[in-house]
Design a protein around this motif. Structure first.
Motif, mmCIF file in Angstrom:
data_model
loop_
_atom_site.group_PDB
_atom_site.id
_atom_site.type_symbol
_atom_site.label_atom_id
_atom_site.label_comp_id
_atom_site.label_asym_id
_atom_site.label_seq_id
_atom_site.Cartn_x
_atom_site.Cartn_y
_atom_site.Cartn_z
ATOM 1 N N GLU A 1 -6.232 -15.006 0.176
ATOM 2 C CA GLU A 1 -6.152 -13.548 0.156
ATOM 3 C C GLU A 1 -5.270 -13.159 -1.033
ATOM 4 O OE1 GLU A 1 -6.327 -10.188 -0.026
ATOM 5 O OE2 GLU A 1 -7.342 -10.610 1.872
ATOM 6 N N ASP B 1 12.793 -3.592 -5.275
ATOM 7 C CA ASP B 1 13.346 -4.453 -6.330
ATOM 8 C C ASP B 1 12.540 -4.339 -7.624
ATOM 9 O OD1 ASP B 1 15.273 -5.269 -4.624
ATOM 10 O OD2 ASP B 1 14.558 -7.341 -4.404
ATOM 11 N N GLU B 2 11.244 -4.223 -7.458
ATOM 12 C CA GLU B 2 10.412 -4.127 -8.664
ATOM 13 C C GLU B 2 10.697 -2.835 -9.435
ATOM 14 O OE1 GLU B 2 6.253 -4.785 -8.350
ATOM 15 O OE2 GLU B 2 6.468 -6.778 -7.474
ATOM 16 N N LYS C 1 3.487 -16.228 -3.022
ATOM 17 C CA LYS C 1 2.850 -16.217 -1.698
ATOM 18 C C LYS C 1 2.367 -17.606 -1.323
ATOM 19 C CE LYS C 1 -0.987 -14.446 1.031
ATOM 20 N NZ LYS C 1 -2.270 -13.735 1.078
ATOM 21 N N ALA D 1 12.859 -10.292 -9.301
ATOM 22 C CA ALA D 1 12.395 -9.354 -8.266
ATOM 23 C C ALA D 1 11.145 -9.890 -7.573
ATOM 24 C CB ALA D 1 12.113 -7.982 -8.878
ATOM 25 N N ILE E 1 -4.441 -6.641 -3.423
ATOM 26 C CA ILE E 1 -5.175 -5.696 -4.286
ATOM 27 C C ILE E 1 -4.827 -6.031 -5.740
ATOM 28 C CG2 ILE E 1 -5.733 -3.273 -4.659
ATOM 29 C CD1 ILE E 1 -4.560 -2.704 -1.869
ATOM 30 N N GLN E 2 -5.277 -7.186 -6.165
ATOM 31 C CA GLN E 2 -4.920 -7.735 -7.473
ATOM 32 C C GLN E 2 -6.159 -8.385 -8.069
ATOM 33 O OE1 GLN E 2 -0.271 -8.654 -6.684
ATOM 34 N NE2 GLN E 2 -1.565 -10.442 -6.491
ATOM 35 N N GLU F 1 0.790 -9.519 -11.127
ATOM 36 C CA GLU F 1 -0.074 -9.936 -10.017
ATOM 37 C C GLU F 1 0.009 -11.449 -9.809
ATOM 38 O OE1 GLU F 1 -3.407 -6.356 -10.708
ATOM 39 O OE2 GLU F 1 -4.020 -8.436 -10.914
ATOM 40 N N CYS G 1 1.965 -10.077 4.809
ATOM 41 C CA CYS G 1 1.048 -11.210 4.953
ATOM 42 C C CYS G 1 0.002 -11.208 3.848
ATOM 43 C CB CYS G 1 0.356 -11.164 6.312
ATOM 44 S SG CYS G 1 1.503 -11.243 7.682
ATOM 45 N N VAL G 2 -0.513 -10.031 3.538
ATOM 46 C CA VAL G 2 -1.569 -9.959 2.536
ATOM 47 C C VAL G 2 -1.023 -10.346 1.162
ATOM 48 C CG1 VAL G 2 -3.181 -8.435 1.354
ATOM 49 C CG2 VAL G 2 -2.866 -8.226 3.816
ATOM 50 N N MET G 3 0.093 -9.756 0.779
ATOM 51 C CA MET G 3 0.699 -10.080 -0.514
ATOM 52 C C MET G 3 2.163 -9.631 -0.511
ATOM 53 S SD MET G 3 0.435 -11.611 -3.328
ATOM 54 C CE MET G 3 -1.277 -12.105 -3.078
ATOM 55 N N PRO G 4 3.050 -10.573 -0.210
ATOM 56 C CA PRO G 4 4.465 -10.201 -0.113
ATOM 57 C C PRO G 4 4.959 -9.603 -1.440
ATOM 58 C CG PRO G 4 4.097 -12.475 0.611
ATOM 59 C CD PRO G 4 2.822 -12.001 0.014
ATOM 60 N N GLN G 5 5.758 -8.572 -1.316
ATOM 61 C CA GLN G 5 6.219 -7.875 -2.520
ATOM 62 C C GLN G 5 7.503 -7.129 -2.202
ATOM 63 O OE1 GLN G 5 3.495 -4.815 -3.794
ATOM 64 N NE2 GLN G 5 4.422 -4.653 -5.819
ATOM 65 N N ARG G 6 8.464 -7.223 -3.100
ATOM 66 C CA ARG G 6 9.704 -6.469 -2.925
ATOM 67 C C ARG G 6 9.572 -5.182 -3.740
ATOM 68 N NH1 ARG G 6 13.532 -11.534 -4.692
ATOM 69 N NH2 ARG G 6 12.874 -13.003 -3.075
ATOM 70 N N ARG H 1 3.164 -12.720 -8.036
ATOM 71 C CA ARG H 1 3.204 -12.550 -6.574
ATOM 72 C C ARG H 1 2.347 -13.603 -5.876
ATOM 73 N NH1 ARG H 1 1.638 -7.115 -7.869
ATOM 74 N NH2 ARG H 1 3.546 -6.172 -8.690
ATOM 75 N N GLY I 1 0.193 -0.891 -0.280
ATOM 76 C CA GLY I 1 -0.693 -1.987 -0.682
ATOM 77 C C GLY I 1 -1.022 -1.877 -2.158
ATOM 78 N N GLU I 2 -1.228 -0.648 -2.565
ATOM 79 C CA GLU I 2 -1.549 -0.347 -3.959
ATOM 80 C C GLU I 2 -0.521 -0.856 -4.963
ATOM 81 O OE1 GLU I 2 -1.680 3.879 -4.450
ATOM 82 O OE2 GLU I 2 -2.621 3.746 -6.429
ATOM 83 N N GLN I 3 0.722 -1.011 -4.501
ATOM 84 C CA GLN I 3 1.782 -1.453 -5.413
ATOM 85 C C GLN I 3 1.482 -2.817 -6.014
ATOM 86 O OE1 GLN I 3 4.290 0.697 -6.264
ATOM 87 N NE2 GLN I 3 3.058 2.061 -4.991
ATOM 88 N N GLN I 4 0.533 -3.516 -5.414
ATOM 89 C CA GLN I 4 0.174 -4.846 -5.913
ATOM 90 C C GLN I 4 -0.564 -4.792 -7.255
ATOM 91 O OE1 GLN I 4 -1.985 -6.025 -2.355
ATOM 92 N NE2 GLN I 4 -0.128 -5.926 -1.156
ATOM 93 N N LYS I 5 -1.203 -3.682 -7.543
ATOM 94 C CA LYS I 5 -1.988 -3.576 -8.777
ATOM 95 C C LYS I 5 -1.082 -3.674 -10.001
ATOM 96 C CE LYS I 5 -5.764 -2.583 -9.610
ATOM 97 N NZ LYS I 5 -6.865 -3.538 -9.969
#
Lengths: 654, 654
Positions: free
Chosen positions: A382, B207-208, A176, A211, A385-386, A169, B199-204, A172, B160-164
């Protein structure tokens, strides 16, 4: 004090000789301190020692002023390597060698088993793994906000620790927000308590950072000063693939480095050498064994180094003029919070550096932070979801000269992140957590979203204040007050619209000049037959019940709003007991909230009164709040029924 | 019921027509149910609808027997898409359409706002994001353990959940244990409540998963049945890069798919259409608007579908013969736990499928699970420093026919993972959490490691039992007992050696035939001047104090061991109050542990006695346990002083 200029092409021979001398003294301290204490973590202290020494030699810092504003921060996330950290701090003049050696892990000492800020030079207490990188992002963000040339923040981490989800978390978030001044360093000794990291939990550490979009630098031998210098030099010079991003250095090291029988042996992760082993180690290192001498001194060592308390300097905000919501207004406490927060932003964030910051987790709209964000975009963060990361990063930055609000739903801001707030508390943060969507009042989202344990949880944290406003007016006043309060503060509220609480004349009770005083309850209604103690969403229910009991049943109850859950108003309970019957009502687990607090006062003070607790007895369902209240007997009808039953039992004079 | 054979090369036209028909009916249900309820999450329900329909068409499952042992599991991790899930379950005969439409999000209904197992076909309650993949790994692991051809486990997740962070932990565990039967599906609609995921939380995301070692399949259009079938077919046929590893399908979808003004609009993540908007949507879809008709029925709809309660079938273990530790034995409760657990493994794990499983987090040695592991390597699961995942995976597998013990330090097994245990509780798991290193008794590791809030936290969870043994003998008996107990059980203990508690004749009090009875306290010493109530590490201190008070001060105290914290022995408090003075003693936050429980009983029962609480008043230091006890007045001396002070105040008859 050793100072190495990162503009150098490489280390000079003299520097290396000096570093090696420092290294030898530190190894000696690590072994002596842990063996003398009979516990501690020498293995990782030794694998990361080269890194620590070089880092303190290259970073900007002033031992004569550990809180120097322009210092580079060095956060040690695997707090168990405290012997290594303290050893290095001796080398740079933060503490005296003998203090550390004689006081390490002793009751009353500043030199705890995991690093604590009671030792100057320590930036952040750790011990629960996986939180250091989040704390570091908070510091790096603060620097970015305050300066055009921000200081660097280094976060030294263990490799076993990389398994913690919170690190993913933090990674990321750092990308960002472009935290190019953040440098992670992974002490990659490939061992953790349970053995080889590859056996305990296989993980491709560098691939994960890549990644996530970080620059990755690998150091083949992290116990070699030349190689480490080359890597650190690159980050100081911003000579990385993408200088706009954070960088991690993964340094391959050897646990227990320097003593043959300790090397690559996970046994020494968390176990000191015996005195005999230590003697062997010192012999192998060609050093005199300091332990016999130290043991002699130990007996007479009484005067411990006093703990260092870094000051927290939060700005004092202009809190403006409270808003008063009239009885005609239909709004919820969330919106009142949002409006007050927006006021604070407009009043205080007009300068080049915002003074008040807001953090949320993909719930900006629901927690009513949109007005705040729009008032000052650069003050709003922002986090996605972390929540684990958000709790720590907001805690860390609250110690860096900002007033910080973190808002999300209660279940995410308390239940999910309890342990992060616990570590915040130990770090003496000044965080304001404002959670919405508390209680059964959440309604249709159902039990997973109904936080009915926030008092039960947060009361365990010694440093936290807990305030639960009854209506929009009290919300407004509490929010403005806590903005300038020291320490960690929790402000909680439900989801639904809340009527404005009035006095018996029909005027807003908490409007106008009303001032919220921590530790003081509000006597909203008077009555001598019984006293109803309540807070938050059930205050309106109690007032409704008061009217019916008075008008239809001739029962005169006092209604007491206990918005200040911690500190608590013991005096009001004593007064309430004089009615002969106390009834607590709460949209909270009946066993662990207000009822438990009041019961403790009754029992400890030996008050003689009857006592009834109304609250939540089982997980709620998905349905309308008022129906869920009804089901668990915490609506006005439930209160009325409880009072009538009490009268039947003869518990009321009336 | 639609059944599609994954051996087919592609979908037939008939199948596609049928799927499209199902899709239309489901969209209708999603819109009708959410609009009728006035809340809910239509957007994600519609983006993932194609996936859900195809999944249920291809997976092995039996609506007439939702608990069928050989079913493929479908876990929905983003529980808020309940309208989509329930709609699909209507299609496959698990529930009736009208039940769902009329009962969704209504008090008393099985159809909650987030998926709950009260609706047959739902495998796991979710709502708090990021836990579903961990639950799925538990189910996949259970299948691997039980069968040569294990069933598949599909875990549908939001993007979005992937951020957890917990998802990163679950990914690693799944790779480590070769869970090739685990399939993650990410509904990649690129939107979350706060807007675009970028925008909320960029994430690949892909790749992860790749960095974690998963097979990754990308579906360009996840709202196209043909493309989805091709991807799912590959995982059913194990046609992936590395069939020994888990696979994730990332399916690019459109939030609100199917209704023009809902598509790609994050507003509809968590908000239903108004009735007018719904009418427009139905018109656009060429469907009759069912809402007016449903509203009429709503008024008279009283009989709700009863909740479904899937049975948990844990094997009944042979618990063997309790061990009795003599008074000459110097051991700790941890070791007694380890020995009992090893006995259980030897007695029950000799068959091809182990019946009792152990989970730990890089602390196998410290929590004394090594004997268990050695007795049955394949029954032991090392989760790494990933406590959030470990709590959920062990919870999930406890519902799959195993007796499951999860052990780590209290601060990691309770403070860090409270919310995971909360969701376990709502899922009706049968997990045994045995935590060591509770209290100041942890000593030198310092405050971050001293769990002094386990009672305060766990008492909030309605379904958990809490037992804290006083010595090795009681530990042994409690561990054997809980092995066959239903529900979630917490057993807690300190770190240090504990003397064997004896009766007044010097015989082990908890040895031989002693049986631990939940809800019953043990009166270890009799006395009529006062009653000392205590548990865990402070029992020995109380017994020591008892002797001194009796011999040197002529005070006769009863000593009551409250090992059963939940359920609690109210009767014993009433009896204790008859002495006139109750003193609680605990190595726990003084406000939230035993003292709070006893206070509540005193206040509610209206007992007239004096009451003193001894416990922990501030975070502990790093030092020897007995010194830390001394500091906070919970050692024998502190107890003696409290009693003498009480006598001075005239609180004692003596």
């Amino acid at each position: 004090m050793m100072r190495i200029d990162y503009h150098q092409d490489g280390l000079t021979e003299e520097q290396k000789a000096e570093l090696n001398g420092m290294w030898r003294r530190c190894v000696r301290r690590i072994l002596a301190a842990t063996t003398l204490a009979g516990s501690g973590h020498p293995g990782g202290s030794m694998s990361s020692l080269h890194t620590l020494l070089l880092l303190y030699s290259m970073a900007n810092h002033r031992p004569d002023n550990p809180a120097w504003e322009d210092r580079d921060r060095i956060v040690v996330s695997m707090g168990h390597i405290s012997p290594g950290v303290y050893s290095v701090l001796c080398e740079f003049g933060y503490v005296k060698e003998e203090e550390f050696l004689l006081e390490f892990r002793r009751t009353g000492s500043a030199f705890g088993g995991h690093v604590e800020h009671y030792v100057p030079g320590v930036e952040w207490n750790t011990g629960n793994l996986g939180q250091g990188l989040s704390a570091g992002t908070g510091m790096a963000l603060a620097e970015k906000l305050k300066k055009t040339v921000p200081s660097r923040v280094f976060v030294l981490m263990g490799d076993g620790e990389q398994q913690k989800g919170q690190i993913a978390e933090a990674r990321r978030f750092a990308v960002k927000y472009g935290l190019s001044n953040l440098v992670g360093i992974v002490d990659r000794n490939h061992l953790q308590i349970g053995g080889k990291t590859e056996c305990v939990m296989p993980q491709r550490v560098r691939d994960e950072y890549r990644a996530a979009g970080w620059n990755v630098i690998y150091v083949e031998d992290g116990n070699d000063f030349d190689q480490l210098f080359a890597a650190l030099r690159r980050v100081f010079l911003m000579d990385v693939d993408d200088p706009s991003r954070p960088t991690v250095i993964v340094a391959r090291t050897v646990m227990g480095k320097g003593v043959s029988f300790m090397e690559n042996n996970e046994k020494y992760h968390g176990m000191p050498l015996s005195e005999e082993e230590a003697a062997r180690a010192f012999q192998e290192l060609g050093m005199e064994n300091p332990i016999p001498e130290l043991k002699k001194k130990l007996a007479s060592h009484r005067q411990f180094r006093p703990p260092y308390h870094p000051a927290v300097s939060a700005p004092t905000l202009d809190t403006g003029v409270p808003r008063t919501y009239g009885t005609d207004v239909k709004t919820d406490n969330r919106s009142a919070y949002g409006a007050a927060l927006e006021d604070l932003a407009r009043l205080n964030n007009s300068g080049p550096v915002p003074r008040i910051l807001g953090f949320s987790c993909d719930l900006e709209g629901s927690v009513k932070m949109t007005g705040f964000r729009k008032a000052c975009e650069r003050a709003f963060y922002e986090c996605g979801i972390q929540e684990h990361h958000a709790a720590t990063v907001s805690g860390a930055i609250s110690r860096e000269g900002f007033v910080v609000f973190f808002s999300t739903f209660g279940v995410f801001g308390v239940c999910e992140t309890y342990n992060q707030h616990r570590l915040n508390d130990m770090n003496g943060t000044w965080l304001k957590v404002v959670c919405t969507h508390l209680g059964l009042d959440v309604g249709e989202d159902g039990p997973t979203h109904q936080c009915i344990d926030y008092v039960g949880l947060l009361r365990n944290l010694f440093g936290w204040s807990i305030f639960i406003p009854a209506d929009p007016n009290q919300t407004d006043r509490i929010v403005r007050l806590v903005a300038n309060m020291p320490g960690n503060v929790f402000v909680g509220m439900g989801r639904s619209r809340t009527p404005v609480i009035t006095d018996t004349e029909g005027r807003p009770f908490f409007g106008g000049d009303y001032t919220f005083v921590p530790g003081k309850a509000d006597w909203i209604r008077r009555g001598s037959d019984a006293a109803i103690l309540t807070y938050g969403s059930t205050v309106a229910q109690a007032v409704e019940a008061w009217q019916v009991l008075k008008d239809q049943h001739g029962i005169e109850c006092a209604v007491v709003n206990c918005a200040s859950i911690k500190p608590f108003d013991t005096e009001s309970v004593i007064r309430a007991s004089e009615t002969g019957l106390i009834v607590t009502v709460e949209d909270h687990n009946v066993e662990t909230g207000l009822g438990a607090i009041v019961a403790s006062i009754i029992a400890e003070e030996g008050l003689s009164c009857r006592f009834i607790r109304l609250g939540v007895h089982r997980y709620g369902q998905s349905g309308k709040p008022i129906e869920l209240y009804r089901e668990q007997g915490i609506d006005s009808r439930g209160i009325i029924e409880a009072l009538l039953e009490a009268r039947q039992k003869g518990w009321l004079a009336a």
